[in-house]
Write an enzyme that holds these catalytic residues in place. Structure first.
Site: not given
Length: 346
Positions: A149-152
């Protein structure tokens, strides 16, 4: 030439895949999948592709696509890829899934945080978590990759070296992150309307955001211990970008040079990770449109804590760019092929 199929080609991440792969010398897109725009020209959905892409959008028939494509990108909502996956498809093609269906190794945890039943848990163990800087060798041998994921991506890479070296108390880790509105996808939603987002910033998913267990799991592998964090995302009125500011207590007194040496040891040979100079804070505008991650840190001797900062473009390194980076590794290509994207400014 690698024949590529994209399911979900008309979402923001799907369109970014098209943009990147159009300039990839070793890849050819043979399938622009979009259930919402079947038989409509792709360039009518995204006018920036006028006279660049002449193809029409097709359906999401993965069985048929597996006969034509060497690799399939699924830029689809959670649950789609898992519902379609079977041994026959994986025997014919490679899959890079941009959803969360195979990121979390415990199906029960996935079902709890995403609120849906996992339709093919038998493939979770095989799936490789596609954070290239951490799992490069495993990605090379994979036929199913779970694109992070992007945040991750931003949160993990920012803290990873210090977690791996045991310099921070993982029980004290707090991650505060901000994202542009493209992270919410292209679907029409009231909270994402211009008048709702403009001139505003808000926290959301407080103590409940679904990227939390993904960050905890991956940093847990790095630290070799269970990790529980506070992760709070915020929506800011910009198109692209993620900025993560992370706080943790230091386990011992360290100098700037010692911490910088740790980051340099992990990232100095990474094409897409830039550890900035002393006192320079990462900014989203300096990575926009690129596959770079900008990282830095500041030691606070007064509180004996360290502040770690990272910035990415959520649609490139946080989605499509990382997916292409994974594809390059899976097919034995130079990792940066198609991704030598200079950040755009202004």
């Amino acid at each position: 030439m690698i024949n590529v199929g994209i399911i979900g080609a008309t979402g923001y991440a799907g369109n970014e895949l098209v943009r990147i792969l159009t300039g990839h010398k070793d890849a050819k897109i043979v399938w622009y999948g979009s259930r919402s725009y079947i038989d409509k020209k792709y360039a009518e959905v995204y006018q920036n592709m006028f006279q660049i892409v002449d193809d029409e959008c097709l359906d999401d028939n993965m069985e048929e696509l597996a006969e034509q494509a060497d690799v399939i990108f699924t830029a689809t909502p959670q649950g789609f890829c898992a519902s379609m996956m079977n041994d026959e498809i994986l025997s014919k093609t490679k899959i890079i899934d941009l959803s969360a269906d195979y990121r979390i190794k415990d199906a029960a945890v996935y079902e709890k945080w995403y609120g849906i039943e996992h339709k093919s848990p038998q493939f979770i163990g095989e799936a490789v978590y596609g954070l290239c800087e951490v799992n490069r060798e495993a990605v090379k041998k994979a036929r199913l990759v779970a694109n992070p994921g992007c945040y991750t991506t931003c949160s993990i890479l920012t803290a990873y070296p210090l977690a791996k070296e045991g310099l921070i108390d993982m029980n004290t880790l707090i991650i505060d992150a901000k994202s542009g509105t493209s992270g919410a996808g292209r679907g029409a939603k009231l909270p994402n309307l211009y008048c709702e987002v403009n001139e505003n910033i808000k926290a959301y998913g407080v103590a409940s955001h679904r990227h939390t267990p993904e960050i905890e799991e991956q940093l847990g592998y790095a630290a070799n211990e269970p990790v529980v964090i506070n992760f709070t995302p915020h929506l800011v009125p910009m198109n692209r970008g993620i900025l993560a500011t992370e706080y943790a207590s230091l386990k011992k007194d360290v100098t700037y040079k010692e911490v910088k040496a740790v980051y340099d040891n992990y990232y100095q040979n990474e094409r897409f990770v830039r550890v900035l100079g002393e006192g320079v804070c990462p900014e989203t505008k300096w990575v926009e449109g690129s596959n770079y991650v900008d990282i830095n840190f500041k030691i606070d001797p007064r509180t004996k804590r360290i502040i770690m900062m990272g910035a990415i473009d959520n649609l490139v390194k946080g989605a499509a760019g990382q997916a292409v980076q994974n594809m390059n590794l899976m097919f034995g290509l130079p990792e940066s092929e198609g991704l030598e994207l200079v950040p755009i400014f202004p």
